[in-house]
Design an enzyme around this catalytic site. Sequence first.
Site, PDB file in Angstrom:
ATOM      1  N   GLU A 186       0.873  -1.357  -0.105  1.00 51.24           N
ATOM      2  CA  GLU A 186       0.151   0.032   0.181  1.00 51.24           C
ATOM      3  C   GLU A 186       0.872   1.212   0.089  1.00 51.24           C
ATOM      4  OE1 GLU A 186      -0.250  -2.728   2.043  1.00 51.24           O
ATOM      5  OE2 GLU A 186      -2.288  -2.911   2.752  1.00 51.24           O
ATOM      6  N   CYS A 192       0.257   1.725   7.292  1.00 50.55           N
ATOM      7  CA  CYS A 192      -0.137   1.961   5.946  1.00 50.55           C
ATOM      8  C   CYS A 192      -1.583   2.782   6.391  1.00 50.55           C
ATOM      9  CB  CYS A 192      -0.471   0.632   5.371  1.00 50.55           C
ATOM     10  SG  CYS A 192       0.821  -0.015   4.605  1.00 50.55           S
TER      11      CYS A 192
END
Length: 153
Positions: free
Chosen positions: A73, A113
């Site tokens: 991500e 993330c």
Amino acid sequence: MDKREVKIDYTVYENSCPSAYEVICRKAVEIIPNAYSIYSGFSVGAAVLLENGEIVAGTNQENAAYPSGLCAERTALFYAQSVYPGVKVKALAIAAFNKGIQTEDVVTPCGACRQVMAEVVKRYGDFEVIMIGRNRSVCLKASDLLPFAFTLL
Ligand code: THU
């Protein structure tokens, strides 16, 4: 005392994904073989759809010094913002293979993330996150993934 609660809305798609984001969902799966995941055997793909129509994808990149690696991500989001600075992120799709087999259930992003996503939300506004599994996908707003995210400014 003032007792409050945080409510999160999310949509579940049984055996499918949101039709508006089919292309990034496919891309997130297709790029998984590019992951470098020799230590965990867990390969992740992430694809970002930008407001200008561009799609930027990334994978997790591991390292012998474990914390030096990076999740898919963040690889995809940092890459997108490096190539297209100032262009709004519309959606992010995430998929994973564990030891060569796509995960049955959805893959949910780690805390780091989510913190990076919170910064992207602050920068360009909210965006959709689509978490993909073999049997279903789940769609929610990035801002709902990390209530009480850290902010400086
Ligand atoms: N990983 C990701 O890339 N994204 C996630 O959402 C969860 C975890 C990576 C980090 C590491 O390379 C491997 O998956 C196992 O934790």
